[in-house]
Enzyme design. Structure first.
Site, PDB file in Angstrom:
ATOM      1  N   GLY A   9       0.815  -1.207   0.000  1.00  0.00           N
ATOM      2  CA  GLY A   9       0.000   0.000   0.000  1.00  0.00           C
ATOM      3  C   GLY A   9       0.844   1.251   0.000  1.00  0.00           C
ATOM      4  O   GLY A   9       2.069   1.203   0.048  1.00  0.00           O
ATOM      5  N   LYS A  63       2.958  -2.137  -9.179  1.00  0.00           N
ATOM      6  CA  LYS A  63       2.887  -0.668  -9.067  1.00  0.00           C
ATOM      7  C   LYS A  63       4.262  -0.044  -9.251  1.00  0.00           C
ATOM      8  O   LYS A  63       4.369   1.055  -9.779  1.00  0.00           O
ATOM      9  CB  LYS A  63       2.214  -0.234  -7.776  1.00  0.00           C
ATOM     10  N   SER A 126       9.470   9.335  -4.875  1.00  0.00           N
ATOM     11  CA  SER A 126       9.450   7.951  -5.339  1.00  0.00           C
ATOM     12  C   SER A 126      10.646   7.640  -6.242  1.00  0.00           C
ATOM     13  O   SER A 126      10.845   8.286  -7.276  1.00  0.00           O
ATOM     14  CB  SER A 126       8.167   7.682  -6.122  1.00  0.00           C
TER      15      SER A 126
END
Length: 180
Positions: A9, A63, A126
């Site tokens: 998550g 992801k 990220s």
């Protein structure tokens, strides 16, 4: 019989360090999920049940791969509208991959899939998004992020099915085959 779980998550470390909320998806039995949720009571980490451990693990890997594509879109100057479209198409491909690999495709739309993709693919913190942006700007793969490292393994599991998935197929050409 040992129970195990996978936690995935949107958990950007810098946000959690600041006391901001993160919501994790646990892949395991519902009983194990409830027990683990107790560990996080009173913290800024919230937990939800999201299917099997394998499905959550796959969504977490996927992801990272699709965050590369979102980073590439930043690197070539796409706006938020086009990037939003790309994220939506990426989640659809993630669901198709989960289904092909025998998992519940709805996990792609959970915190472990869509939630984590949006956090990872849009955050300046990220590494996968930044790696994608660098690929677009430099024309080749420099840094080895999680998404870069996982791409070959996912392609192997798909046994050629990626040709039906335009984003994943394009990532294969750019990241692995070094085509621009």
């Amino acid at each position: 019989n040992q129970s195990f779980a996978v936690l995935g998550g949107p958990f950007l470390a810098k946000e959690l360090e600041k006391g901001m909320t993160g919501v994790g998806a646990i892949g395991s039995s519902e009983e194990t999920c409830k027990a683990l949720a107790e560990l996080f009571k009173g913290t800024n980490v919230k937990i939800e049940f999201s299917g099997t451990a394998r499905a959550v693990a796959l969504a977490s890997v996927l992801k990272n791969i699709y965050a590369l594509a979102l980073g590439i879109s930043d690197g070539i100057g796409w706006g938020h509208d086009a990037k939003g479209w790309l994220a939506a198409k990426g989640v659809i491909e993630m669901s198709e991959i989960l289904e092909f690999l025998g998992e519940d495709k709805s996990v792609a739309y959970s915190s472990a899939g869509l939630g984590d993709l949006l956090a990872t693919g849009f955050s300046p913190d990220s590494k996968n998004r930044q790696t994608g942006e660098d690929i677009a700007k430099n024309g080749s793969v420099g840094a080895k992020s999680e998404g870069v490292m996982a791409l070959s393994s996912i392609l192997y599991l798909l046994k050629g099915e990626q040709t039906k998935m335009p984003i994943l197929s394009a990532l294969e050409k750019v990241v692995i085959q070094n085509q621009n």
